[in-house]
Design a protein around this motif. Structure first.
Motif, short mmCIF file in Angstrom:
data_model
loop_
_atom_site.label_atom_id
_atom_site.label_comp_id
_atom_site.label_asym_id
_atom_site.label_seq_id
_atom_site.Cartn_x
_atom_site.Cartn_y
_atom_site.Cartn_z
N LYS A 112 0.85 -1.21 0.10
CA LYS A 112 -0.08 0.17 -0.07
C LYS A 112 0.77 1.43 0.04
O LYS A 112 0.59 2.28 -0.69
CB LYS A 112 -0.87 -0.06 1.08
CG LYS A 112 -1.89 1.24 1.34
CD LYS A 112 -2.95 1.16 2.57
CE LYS A 112 -3.92 2.36 2.83
NZ LYS A 112 -4.40 2.43 3.74
N ALA A 113 1.98 1.20 0.85
CA ALA A 113 2.79 2.24 0.86
C ALA A 113 3.56 2.67 -0.36
O ALA A 113 3.64 3.94 -0.97
CB ALA A 113 3.86 2.17 1.91
N GLU A 116 0.96 4.14 -2.94
CA GLU A 116 0.80 5.44 -2.81
C GLU A 116 1.62 6.68 -3.24
O GLU A 116 1.34 7.55 -3.78
CB GLU A 116 0.57 5.85 -1.37
CG GLU A 116 -0.64 5.30 -0.84
CD GLU A 116 -0.85 5.35 0.64
OE1 GLU A 116 0.17 5.84 1.35
OE2 GLU A 116 -1.98 5.09 1.24
N HIS A 117 3.05 5.96 -3.66
CA HIS A 117 4.13 6.84 -4.03
C HIS A 117 4.28 6.60 -5.60
O HIS A 117 5.30 6.99 -6.20
CB HIS A 117 5.33 6.65 -3.46
CG HIS A 117 5.06 7.26 -1.81
ND1 HIS A 117 4.62 6.52 -0.77
CD2 HIS A 117 5.68 8.51 -1.54
CE1 HIS A 117 4.84 7.39 0.36
NE2 HIS A 117 5.23 8.48 -0.15
N GLN A 120 1.50 8.47 -11.52
CA GLN A 120 0.41 8.66 -12.26
C GLN A 120 0.52 8.69 -13.78
O GLN A 120 -0.55 8.21 -14.44
CB GLN A 120 -0.57 9.51 -11.65
CG GLN A 120 -0.65 9.68 -10.28
CD GLN A 120 -1.25 8.32 -9.83
OE1 GLN A 120 -2.44 8.19 -10.19
NE2 GLN A 120 -0.75 7.69 -8.51
#
Length: 205
Positions: A112-113, A116-117, A120
């Protein structure tokens, strides 16, 4: 007796190669800080890592990525069009949690971490690359890197990866990667370096 030369040319990885590739990657990642965090028991790490990479290959990256190997290394890539599909489904998550045992929550938090980084923008993602320690320095990993980077460059796209092994940063920088962020994984985990490489024009292009 004449020794057969070890081949460096990347070849497509299929389900028939799963046993060899998973054992190769298990040896490659035995000293990786993140994998030692997920598999802290020296006695069971090799078998755990072999099952882990088998699951990733057969259920995730082999279906939605580009998986290649040489005689001593392997790499799993994900093209931009495969990234939504390469997210583990429920059965893959179940298998990984079974393999990881009581370390599964740490694994979920780490994934998850990292997500998130993640970038995009459209990009190629280098999910896994590793060479058998007995063959390190012989160019197997470099051959796999060059093959994947050439595809990204041909498409005019950047490449993204995460590394938890400090000694690998200079190698990736040699191939044009730069550190984007330094992440401390939750739960007391190791540092993860997020790296990005700009697309490069072919020589003479």
């Amino acid at each position: 007796m004449t020794r057969m030369p070890i081949k460096h040319t990347p070849r497509p990885t299929t389900a028939d190669d799963a046993s060899f590739v998973s054992r190769t990657l298990a040896r490659a990642f035995d000293d990786d800080p993140m994998m030692r965090w997920f598999f802290p028991d020296d006695a069971t790490r090799d078998s755990g890592l072999t099952r882990y990479f088998t699951t990733l290959l057969l259920r995730q990256y082999g279906r939605h990525g580009v998986c290649e190997h040489t005689d001593a290394a392997a790499a799993f890539w994900v093209p931009p069009e495969g990234q939504d599909k390469a997210v583990p489904d429920a059965e893959t998550v179940r298998q990984l949690e079974e393999i990881l045992g009581d370390r599964a929550p740490l694994f979920r938090d780490a994934v998850k971490a990292a997500v998130e980084h993640g970038p995009q923008e459209p990009h190629w993602y280098l999910a896994v690359i590793g060479a058998d320690p007995a063959a390190r320095g012989q160019g197997h990993g470099a051959a796999l890197l060059r093959a994947g980077l050439a595809r990204a460059d041909a498409a005019g796209l950047p490449v993204y990866l995460e590394s938890s092994k400090p000694s690998n940063l200079a190698l990736y920088e040699h191939f044009g990667f730069a550190v984007l962020a330094e992440l401390r994984l939750p739960g007391g985990g190791p540092v993860l370096w997020a790296m990005r490489r700009e697309p490069q024009r072919p020589a003479g292009g």
